[in-house]
Design a protein around this motif. Structure first.
Motif, PDB file in Angstrom:
ATOM      1  N   ALA A   1      53.899   3.331  57.300  1.00  0.00           N
ATOM      2  CA  ALA A   1      54.263   4.744  57.288  1.00  0.00           C
ATOM      3  C   ALA A   1      54.221   5.213  55.849  1.00  0.00           C
ATOM      4  CB  ALA A   1      55.664   4.932  57.866  1.00  0.00           C
ATOM      5  N   ARG A   2      54.078   6.508  55.666  1.00  0.00           N
ATOM      6  CA  ARG A   2      54.011   7.064  54.311  1.00  0.00           C
ATOM      7  C   ARG A   2      54.967   8.226  54.171  1.00  0.00           C
ATOM      8  NH1 ARG A   2      48.795   5.124  55.303  1.00  0.00           N
ATOM      9  NH2 ARG A   2      47.870   4.286  53.414  1.00  0.00           N
ATOM     10  N   ILE A   3      55.596   8.291  52.998  1.00  0.00           N
ATOM     11  CA  ILE A   3      56.423   9.457  52.670  1.00  0.00           C
ATOM     12  C   ILE A   3      55.767  10.146  51.483  1.00  0.00           C
ATOM     13  CG2 ILE A   3      58.651  10.224  51.756  1.00  0.00           C
ATOM     14  CD1 ILE A   3      59.253   9.199  54.356  1.00  0.00           C
ATOM     15  N   SER A   4      55.445  11.410  51.628  1.00  0.00           N
ATOM     16  CA  SER A   4      54.814  12.127  50.516  1.00  0.00           C
ATOM     17  C   SER A   4      55.875  12.530  49.506  1.00  0.00           C
ATOM     18  CB  SER A   4      54.080  13.362  51.038  1.00  0.00           C
ATOM     19  OG  SER A   4      55.030  14.331  51.431  1.00  0.00           O
TER      20      SER A   4
ATOM     21  N   PHE B   1      45.284   9.605  57.870  1.00  0.00           N
ATOM     22  CA  PHE B   1      44.448  10.730  58.259  1.00  0.00           C
ATOM     23  C   PHE B   1      45.211  11.748  59.112  1.00  0.00           C
ATOM     24  CE2 PHE B   1      41.787   7.160  57.308  1.00  0.00           C
ATOM     25  CZ  PHE B   1      40.812   7.720  56.489  1.00  0.00           C
ATOM     26  N   ALA B   2      46.533  11.612  59.138  1.00  0.00           N
ATOM     27  CA  ALA B   2      47.316  12.561  59.930  1.00  0.00           C
ATOM     28  C   ALA B   2      47.228  13.945  59.300  1.00  0.00           C
ATOM     29  CB  ALA B   2      48.768  12.107  59.973  1.00  0.00           C
ATOM     30  N   VAL B   3      47.287  14.939  60.124  1.00  0.00           N
ATOM     31  CA  VAL B   3      47.188  16.295  59.614  1.00  0.00           C
ATOM     32  C   VAL B   3      48.573  16.847  59.313  1.00  0.00           C
ATOM     33  CG1 VAL B   3      46.364  18.598  60.110  1.00  0.00           C
ATOM     34  CG2 VAL B   3      45.154  16.622  61.027  1.00  0.00           C
ATOM     35  N   ASP B   4      49.485  16.585  60.226  1.00  0.00           N
ATOM     36  CA  ASP B   4      50.827  17.129  60.063  1.00  0.00           C
ATOM     37  C   ASP B   4      51.806  16.029  59.704  1.00  0.00           C
ATOM     38  OD1 ASP B   4      50.225  19.793  60.789  1.00  0.00           O
ATOM     39  OD2 ASP B   4      50.039  19.105  62.867  1.00  0.00           O
ATOM     40  N   GLY B   5      52.524  16.274  58.623  1.00  0.00           N
ATOM     41  CA  GLY B   5      53.599  15.359  58.302  1.00  0.00           C
ATOM     42  C   GLY B   5      54.871  15.845  58.986  1.00  0.00           C
ATOM     43  N   HIS B   6      55.820  14.957  59.142  1.00  0.00           N
ATOM     44  CA  HIS B   6      57.112  15.324  59.720  1.00  0.00           C
ATOM     45  C   HIS B   6      58.084  15.546  58.567  1.00  0.00           C
ATOM     46  CE1 HIS B   6      55.596  13.948  63.653  1.00  0.00           C
ATOM     47  NE2 HIS B   6      54.976  13.058  62.926  1.00  0.00           N
ATOM     48  N   ASP B   7      58.792  16.654  58.598  1.00  0.00           N
ATOM     49  CA  ASP B   7      59.552  17.082  57.432  1.00  0.00           C
ATOM     50  C   ASP B   7      60.881  16.322  57.285  1.00  0.00           C
ATOM     51  OD1 ASP B   7      60.569  18.423  55.301  1.00  0.00           O
ATOM     52  OD2 ASP B   7      60.266  20.432  56.143  1.00  0.00           O
ATOM     53  N   ALA B   8      60.812  15.170  56.639  1.00  0.00           N
ATOM     54  CA  ALA B   8      62.035  14.376  56.436  1.00  0.00           C
ATOM     55  C   ALA B   8      62.953  15.049  55.414  1.00  0.00           C
ATOM     56  CB  ALA B   8      61.677  12.968  55.976  1.00  0.00           C
ATOM     57  N   ARG B   9      62.357  15.772  54.470  1.00  0.00           N
ATOM     58  CA  ARG B   9      63.180  16.432  53.447  1.00  0.00           C
ATOM     59  C   ARG B   9      64.115  17.450  54.090  1.00  0.00           C
ATOM     60  NH1 ARG B   9      59.898  19.995  49.510  1.00  0.00           N
ATOM     61  NH2 ARG B   9      60.250  21.489  51.183  1.00  0.00           N
ATOM     62  N   ALA B  10      63.592  18.191  55.070  1.00  0.00           N
ATOM     63  CA  ALA B  10      64.437  19.182  55.736  1.00  0.00           C
ATOM     64  C   ALA B  10      65.614  18.497  56.415  1.00  0.00           C
ATOM     65  CB  ALA B  10      63.615  19.969  56.753  1.00  0.00           C
ATOM     66  N   VAL B  11      65.339  17.347  57.024  1.00  0.00           N
ATOM     67  CA  VAL B  11      66.430  16.624  57.698  1.00  0.00           C
ATOM     68  C   VAL B  11      67.426  16.111  56.656  1.00  0.00           C
ATOM     69  CG1 VAL B  11      66.979  14.755  59.316  1.00  0.00           C
ATOM     70  CG2 VAL B  11      64.805  15.948  59.516  1.00  0.00           C
TER      71      VAL B  11
ATOM     72  N   GLN C   1      62.954   7.084  64.215  1.00  0.00           N
ATOM     73  CA  GLN C   1      62.693   6.323  65.449  1.00  0.00           C
ATOM     74  C   GLN C   1      61.856   7.135  66.416  1.00  0.00           C
ATOM     75  OE1 GLN C   1      66.776   5.145  66.245  1.00  0.00           O
ATOM     76  NE2 GLN C   1      66.042   3.108  66.802  1.00  0.00           N
ATOM     77  N   GLY C   2      62.219   8.405  66.572  1.00  0.00           N
ATOM     78  CA  GLY C   2      61.506   9.282  67.512  1.00  0.00           C
ATOM     79  C   GLY C   2      60.039   9.394  67.131  1.00  0.00           C
ATOM     80  N   ILE C   3      59.777   9.488  65.834  1.00  0.00           N
ATOM     81  CA  ILE C   3      58.389   9.651  65.371  1.00  0.00           C
ATOM     82  C   ILE C   3      57.607   8.353  65.561  1.00  0.00           C
ATOM     83  CG2 ILE C   3      56.974  10.000  63.291  1.00  0.00           C
ATOM     84  CD1 ILE C   3      59.333  11.939  62.407  1.00  0.00           C
ATOM     85  N   TRP C   4      58.209   7.230  65.142  1.00  0.00           N
ATOM     86  CA  TRP C   4      57.447   5.966  65.210  1.00  0.00           C
ATOM     87  C   TRP C   4      57.205   5.541  66.660  1.00  0.00           C
ATOM     88  CZ3 TRP C   4      54.668   3.848  61.453  1.00  0.00           C
ATOM     89  CH2 TRP C   4      54.054   2.628  61.744  1.00  0.00           C
ATOM     90  N   THR C   5      58.192   5.704  67.508  1.00  0.00           N
ATOM     91  CA  THR C   5      58.008   5.222  68.882  1.00  0.00           C
ATOM     92  C   THR C   5      56.985   6.080  69.648  1.00  0.00           C
ATOM     93  OG1 THR C   5      59.987   6.447  69.509  1.00  0.00           O
ATOM     94  CG2 THR C   5      60.261   4.092  69.149  1.00  0.00           C
ATOM     95  N   ARG C   6      56.716   7.287  69.170  1.00  0.00           N
ATOM     96  CA  ARG C   6      55.685   8.124  69.818  1.00  0.00           C
ATOM     97  C   ARG C   6      54.303   7.929  69.192  1.00  0.00           C
ATOM     98  NH1 ARG C   6      59.670  12.072  69.605  1.00  0.00           N
ATOM     99  NH2 ARG C   6      58.692  13.091  67.831  1.00  0.00           N
TER     100      ARG C   6
END
Ligand code: SAM
Ligand code: SF4
Ligand code: SF4
Length: 350
Positions: A281-284, A294-304, A319-324
């Protein structure tokens, strides 16, 4: 926290829809860089006026550390610091010290490493090693100043990177790995000299197939030198044989020199994709979580993070992101996928 599943390695941890465990986290600490490599951040596009992230949008050391601790709690065993150029982030040794203190749930140490262009290693290798860094990977695409200068976009001299590698060795960050992106017609002629140097210098060289990351490098398939061809080129000079992977999910295929001259690796993301073993996994720098290069959309961990979420809420988010997750871009790469929107590698964290 519930973690009933086992990854394909048989160890506990989160798994995605393809059974891949979450084992590696790459953390980008900045989107800035002092180089303008043609295949990553070409200067025609990322010149003087390019707006990098403002400081308040970049994760703080505390935020990075909190995320890293949480990922380690979920099964991550390896943290790689990257960027942009990670050594341009001020106070990096302080972050390394914070990350080095993190322990795995079984009390074991986390493998903490960093990828750099090497330009600032003479000054920083020792403080980073003293802070707890174990190893470094240094990117170097040629030993020829003309070729390297053109590829790094700022005519940065080879000698300074070699001196950075020497500094890292002196600081105990060995064995050093070196990454060389090979581009047809640009630095193919540097392959054998680089291999000869790495054998002498005790460096583990890894050849990387030029990838279609981002949009600004104008990637073309005919510029990719396939790993098989590289192995043949090297093998014609020094006989080689395949070596077993150190662990499942290792990015590079390992090859050993039969004369005892060490080993090298090939990262064949284009011609022999390895998505089925991809545990990364990568955190920008701005705190987006990506489950594929090559993912287009990142999931906003900073907001969380900045919403005041508890550790449990943050863990549930990951967990929700990785398991999906079902990413396997490189296995699906085709004419159609090359036009899909993508994020630049220096922005995501290569
Ligand atoms: N600035 C650091 C460096 O260059 O090592 C860390 C970040 S850089 C994005 C990480 C790695 O990605 C480097 O080894 C670089 O050579 C590689 N890279 C960048 N663009 C690439 C591309 N289009 N294809 C293959 N590798 C690439
Ligand atoms: Fe900078 Fe690394 Fe990208 Fe080169 S590959 S431009 S050194 S981030
Ligand atoms: Fe992993 Fe995505 Fe690369 Fe496949 S394309 S190996 S899923 S990062």
């Amino acid at each position: 926290m519930e973690m009933a599943q086992n990854g394909f390695d048989g160890r506990p941890g989160l798994t995605d829809t393809l059974g891949r465990a979450l084992r590696d986290l790459r953390i980008s600490v900045t989107d800035r860089c002092n180089f303008r490599c043609t295949y990553c951040m070409p200067k025609e596009i990322f010149g003087r006026d390019y707006e990098f992230l403002p400081r308040d949008q970049v994760l703080t050391f505390e935020e990075i550390c909190r995320l890293a601790r949480l990922f380690v709690g979920l099964g991550v065993e390896k943290l790689r610091i990257t960027g942009g150029e990670p050594l341009v982030r001020r106070g990096l040794a302080d972050l390394i010290a914070m990350l080095a203190a993190i322990r795995r749930p079984d009390g074991g140490e986390v493998d903490l490493t960093l990828t750099t262009n090497g330009s600032a290693l003479r000054a920083l290798a020792r403080p980073l090693a003293e802070a707890g860094l174990r190893r470094v990977t240094v990117s170097l695409d040629s030993l020829d100043d003309e070729v390297f200068g053109a590829m790094n976009g700022i005519e940065f001299p080879v000698a300074k990177v070699l001196d950075g590698i020497a500094a890292a060795t002196e600081a105990g960050l060995a064995p050093i790995k070196a990454n060389m992106v090979v581009r047809r017609g640009i630095n193919e002629s540097s392959v054998v000299p680089m291999a000869a140097w790495a054998r002498e210098a005790n460096v583990v060289l890894r050849f990387i197939e030029y990838m279609d990351v981002g949009h600004s490098n104008g990637w073309r398939l005919d510029e990719v030198v396939p790993a098989d061809e590289l192995i043949e080129t090297i093998g014609a000079v020094w006989p080689v044989e395949p070596a077993d992977p150190n662990y499942r999910g290792e990015v590079a295929d390992r090859w050993r020199y039969r004369d005892g001259g060490g080993e090298f690796g090939v990262i064949s993301s284009v011609t022999q994709p390895f998505c089925r073993d991809c545990t990364r996994a990568r955190i920008s720098a701005e705190g987006k979580l990506y489950t594929c290069l090559f993912a287009v959309d990142g999931h906003d961990a900073r907001a969380v993070l900045r919403s005041g979420a508890s550790d449990e809420e943050l863990a549930a988010f990951v967990q929700g992101i990785w398991t999906r997750r079902g990413d396997r871009y490189s296995e699906l790469r085709s004419a159609a996928t090359s036009t899909l929107p993508k994020v630049e590698m220096f922005a995501m964290g290569g």
